[in-house]
Design an enzyme around this catalytic site. Sequence first.
Site, PDB file in Angstrom:
ATOM      1  N   CYS A 222      -0.031   5.374   0.924  1.00  0.00           N
ATOM      2  CA  CYS A 222      -1.072   6.239   1.473  1.00  0.00           C
ATOM      3  C   CYS A 222      -0.502   7.652   1.528  1.00  0.00           C
ATOM      4  CB  CYS A 222      -1.490   5.767   2.866  1.00  0.00           C
ATOM      5  SG  CYS A 222      -2.902   6.675   3.531  1.00  0.00           S
TER       6      CYS A 222
ATOM      7  N   ARG B  12       0.824  -1.209   0.000  1.00  0.00           N
ATOM      8  CA  ARG B  12       0.000   0.000   0.000  1.00  0.00           C
ATOM      9  C   ARG B  12       0.853   1.252   0.000  1.00  0.00           C
ATOM     10  NH1 ARG B  12      -3.914   1.842   4.983  1.00  0.00           N
ATOM     11  NH2 ARG B  12      -2.067   2.932   5.711  1.00  0.00           N
TER      12      ARG B  12
END
Length: 123
Positions: A103, A101
């Site tokens: 972010c 991920r």
Amino acid sequence: MEKISTTNAPAAIGPYSQGMILGNMVFSSGQIPVVPATGEVAGDTIAKQAEQSCKNVAAVLEAAGSSMEKVVKTTCFLADMGDFQVFNGVYEKYFVSKPARSCVAVKTLPKGVLCEIEAIAYI
């Protein structure tokens, strides 16, 4: 390539598709917290909005023949990095496989929402 189209996720608000399938991979467009049935933003808190964004990602993946368990990478956009902890609390309920991920905080998002999530998964 095959375009993904489902009424279970918000319609694209620009010149793009909800997602694309290429081989055995699906690439979702960023999903903001819009309720597909109404076109309205889901609440005014990061928790409510993150929940709806996750549901919208799931709908796109399901339309492609994939699922949240098959996500290998997400990119998450937050309007305020101060929402990071609450966002993570919602995110971890949906992305149980703990995909890779990124972010990032952004200045603004469409419709003034607090978050947006895009995903790459296998079929």
